[in-house]
Design a protein around this motif. Structure first.
Motif, PDB file in Angstrom:
ATOM      1  N   GLY A 257     -34.111  35.660 -43.546  1.00 42.90           N
ATOM      2  CA  GLY A 257     -35.504  35.766 -44.014  1.00 42.90           C
ATOM      3  C   GLY A 257     -35.633  35.210 -45.425  1.00 42.90           C
ATOM      4  O   GLY A 257     -36.557  34.444 -45.728  1.00 42.90           O
ATOM      5  N   ALA A 258     -34.684  35.573 -46.282  1.00 45.14           N
ATOM      6  CA  ALA A 258     -34.730  35.096 -47.668  1.00 45.14           C
ATOM      7  C   ALA A 258     -34.527  33.582 -47.714  1.00 45.14           C
ATOM      8  O   ALA A 258     -35.218  32.871 -48.456  1.00 45.14           O
ATOM      9  CB  ALA A 258     -33.652  35.805 -48.493  1.00 45.14           C
ATOM     10  N   ALA A 259     -33.605  33.071 -46.906  1.00 46.65           N
ATOM     11  CA  ALA A 259     -33.342  31.621 -46.894  1.00 46.65           C
ATOM     12  C   ALA A 259     -34.572  30.871 -46.389  1.00 46.65           C
ATOM     13  O   ALA A 259     -34.967  29.841 -46.950  1.00 46.65           O
ATOM     14  CB  ALA A 259     -32.123  31.307 -46.025  1.00 46.65           C
ATOM     15  N   ALA A 260     -35.203  31.386 -45.328  1.00 44.61           N
ATOM     16  CA  ALA A 260     -36.371  30.703 -44.765  1.00 44.61           C
ATOM     17  C   ALA A 260     -37.527  30.704 -45.771  1.00 44.61           C
ATOM     18  O   ALA A 260     -38.249  29.716 -45.903  1.00 44.61           O
ATOM     19  CB  ALA A 260     -36.786  31.369 -43.453  1.00 44.61           C
ATOM     20  N   HIS A 261     -37.711  31.798 -46.476  1.00 41.86           N
ATOM     21  CA  HIS A 261     -38.787  31.842 -47.470  1.00 41.86           C
ATOM     22  C   HIS A 261     -38.481  30.924 -48.661  1.00 41.86           C
ATOM     23  O   HIS A 261     -39.386  30.316 -49.233  1.00 41.86           O
ATOM     24  CB  HIS A 261     -39.053  33.284 -47.914  1.00 41.86           C
ATOM     25  CG  HIS A 261     -39.924  34.018 -46.941  1.00 41.86           C
ATOM     26  ND1 HIS A 261     -39.409  34.627 -45.823  1.00 41.86           N
ATOM     27  CD2 HIS A 261     -41.255  34.184 -46.891  1.00 41.86           C
ATOM     28  CE1 HIS A 261     -40.410  35.156 -45.121  1.00 41.86           C
ATOM     29  NE2 HIS A 261     -41.536  34.895 -45.750  1.00 41.86           N
ATOM     30  N   THR A 262     -37.205  30.823 -49.024  1.00 48.69           N
ATOM     31  CA  THR A 262     -36.833  29.877 -50.090  1.00 48.69           C
ATOM     32  C   THR A 262     -37.138  28.454 -49.637  1.00 48.69           C
ATOM     33  O   THR A 262     -37.667  27.630 -50.396  1.00 48.69           O
ATOM     34  CB  THR A 262     -35.331  30.010 -50.430  1.00 48.69           C
ATOM     35  OG1 THR A 262     -35.056  31.365 -50.740  1.00 48.69           O
ATOM     36  CG2 THR A 262     -34.942  29.138 -51.603  1.00 48.69           C
ATOM     37  N   ALA A 263     -36.805  28.162 -48.365  1.00 46.36           N
ATOM     38  CA  ALA A 263     -37.090  26.828 -47.812  1.00 46.36           C
ATOM     39  C   ALA A 263     -38.596  26.560 -47.869  1.00 46.36           C
ATOM     40  O   ALA A 263     -39.031  25.473 -48.254  1.00 46.36           O
ATOM     41  CB  ALA A 263     -36.586  26.748 -46.373  1.00 46.36           C
ATOM     42  N   TRP A 264     -39.383  27.557 -47.516  1.00 50.46           N
ATOM     43  CA  TRP A 264     -40.833  27.413 -47.489  1.00 50.46           C
ATOM     44  C   TRP A 264     -41.387  27.076 -48.888  1.00 50.46           C
ATOM     45  O   TRP A 264     -42.156  26.129 -49.077  1.00 50.46           O
ATOM     46  CB  TRP A 264     -41.452  28.708 -46.949  1.00 50.46           C
ATOM     47  CG  TRP A 264     -42.894  28.620 -46.561  1.00 50.46           C
ATOM     48  CD1 TRP A 264     -43.694  27.509 -46.598  1.00 50.46           C
ATOM     49  CD2 TRP A 264     -43.706  29.681 -46.078  1.00 50.46           C
ATOM     50  NE1 TRP A 264     -44.957  27.827 -46.155  1.00 50.46           N
ATOM     51  CE2 TRP A 264     -44.992  29.155 -45.828  1.00 50.46           C
ATOM     52  CE3 TRP A 264     -43.466  31.026 -45.817  1.00 50.46           C
ATOM     53  CZ2 TRP A 264     -46.040  29.927 -45.347  1.00 50.46           C
ATOM     54  CZ3 TRP A 264     -44.506  31.805 -45.335  1.00 50.46           C
ATOM     55  CH2 TRP A 264     -45.783  31.261 -45.096  1.00 50.46           C
ATOM     56  N   LEU A 265     -40.975  27.870 -49.883  1.00 48.64           N
ATOM     57  CA  LEU A 265     -41.471  27.634 -51.245  1.00 48.64           C
ATOM     58  C   LEU A 265     -41.006  26.281 -51.773  1.00 48.64           C
ATOM     59  O   LEU A 265     -41.751  25.571 -52.450  1.00 48.64           O
ATOM     60  CB  LEU A 265     -40.994  28.761 -52.177  1.00 48.64           C
ATOM     61  CG  LEU A 265     -41.722  30.093 -51.975  1.00 48.64           C
ATOM     62  CD1 LEU A 265     -41.090  31.176 -52.834  1.00 48.64           C
ATOM     63  CD2 LEU A 265     -43.210  29.950 -52.314  1.00 48.64           C
ATOM     64  N   THR A 266     -39.777  25.899 -51.438  1.00 47.77           N
ATOM     65  CA  THR A 266     -39.280  24.595 -51.897  1.00 47.77           C
ATOM     66  C   THR A 266     -40.078  23.478 -51.243  1.00 47.77           C
ATOM     67  O   THR A 266     -40.418  22.474 -51.882  1.00 47.77           O
ATOM     68  CB  THR A 266     -37.781  24.441 -51.558  1.00 47.77           C
ATOM     69  OG1 THR A 266     -37.083  25.586 -52.041  1.00 47.77           O
ATOM     70  CG2 THR A 266     -37.187  23.189 -52.184  1.00 47.77           C
ATOM     71  N   ALA A 267     -40.392  23.640 -49.955  1.00 41.05           N
ATOM     72  CA  ALA A 267     -41.177  22.621 -49.250  1.00 41.05           C
ATOM     73  C   ALA A 267     -42.547  22.463 -49.919  1.00 41.05           C
ATOM     74  O   ALA A 267     -43.008  21.345 -50.158  1.00 41.05           O
ATOM     75  CB  ALA A 267     -41.336  23.012 -47.786  1.00 41.05           C
TER      76      ALA A 267
END
Ligand code: FMN
Length: 249
Positions: A195-205
């Motif tokens: 969950g944390a990795a996916a949200h980091t990916a989202w914000l970076t995108a």
């Protein structure tokens, strides 16, 4: 005549649930104990699937200048995208940030319990359509398999809107190794990390000019024949789909 009813056995699910809850509860002793390095045979299977295969190197797109608060305010799930390719260095930045955050937040990597990142690339500049493993250490994408196209693409996902996304990042993790290291709590830990990795990916995108949405990912039955994700040694945990925003209006 008295017959034996199967009902009492079926009703034991309450007892089963109680046992599961007890076994996955973290107590003070469990928190104090130093987790052991898991058996190497339980490690994730994706990295070895990529070994010896050609790696397409990718740089990391530089960060934007928009403050985090403003990124958070405009964050919204977007599931349809413009027919425009995603740059490979932007996709690399999205996954690299997620992997780096995970490495810094959880020290399971050194024990061989690292997250693995698969990419379904349909419209990524420089990457022929396919399923890739992103290697943060190697700084690039290794092609593991073809990606079904046309009607077959729709069979990969539950929600059709994700079938043609330019890029889907699937966060996978070694469930077997995490269970060996942390007991039943290992599953919860992996889900939290994903969950944390996916949200980091989202914000970076968002920061690098893309939009996207977190979702469940490929159906396991569709993913398994393509890459070695058996759901135990490597399990898909969560996914993030992204692309450029479709023109408004
Ligand atoms: C763990 C998790 C799994 C999700 N799975 C899906 C999914 O499979 N399909 C989907 O459309 N949205 C899924 N979502 C929801 C979206 O990512 C998003 O959070 C939700 O639509 C809220 O939209 P908003 O961010 O625009 O408010 C999931 C969210 C989380 C946190």
């Amino acid at each position: 005549m008295q017959t034996t009813s199967p009902l009492p056995a079926l009703l034991e699910h309450n007892e089963l649930m109680r046992n599961l809850q007890l076994r996955s509860r973290l107590d003070a002793a469990a928190l104090r104990a130093e987790p052991a390095a898991p058996d190497t045979a339980l490690r994730g299977t994706l990295r070895s699937a990529g070994e010896g295969k050609h790696l397409v190197p990718a740089g990391i797109a530089p960060a934007g200048t928009e403050p985090l608060e403003s990124l958070l305010r405009r964050r919204a799930s977007v599931r349809t995208y413009a027919p425009r390719p995603v740059a490979a260095d932007v996709l690399a930045a999205v996954i690299d940030r997620a992997a780096t955050f995970d490495r810094e937040a959880w020290h399971d990597h050194d024990a061989g319990v690292e997250l693995e990142f698969l990419v379904a690339a349909r419209d990524v500049a420089g990457l022929p359509v396919g399923l890739y493993l992103y290697s943060p250490a190697g700084g690039g994408f290794t092609r593991l398999s073809d990606l079904p196209a046309g009607d077959a693409a729709a069979e990969l996902v539950l929600q059709l809107e994700f079938a043609h996304a330019p890029a889907i990042v699937m966060v996978c993790g070694p469930l077997a190794a995490s269970l060996d290291r942390h007991g039943e709590h290992g599953h919860r830990l992996l889900l939290t990390r994903a969950g944390a990795a996916a949200h980091t990916a989202w914000l970076t995108a968002l920061d690098r000019g893309l939009v996207g949405s977190i979702f469940a990912g490929f159906l396991s039955s569709a993913l398994k024949p393509l890459v070695p994700v058996d759901g135990y040694r490597s399990a898909q945990l969560l996914a993030f789909s992204c692309g450029h925003a479709a023109q408004a209006g």
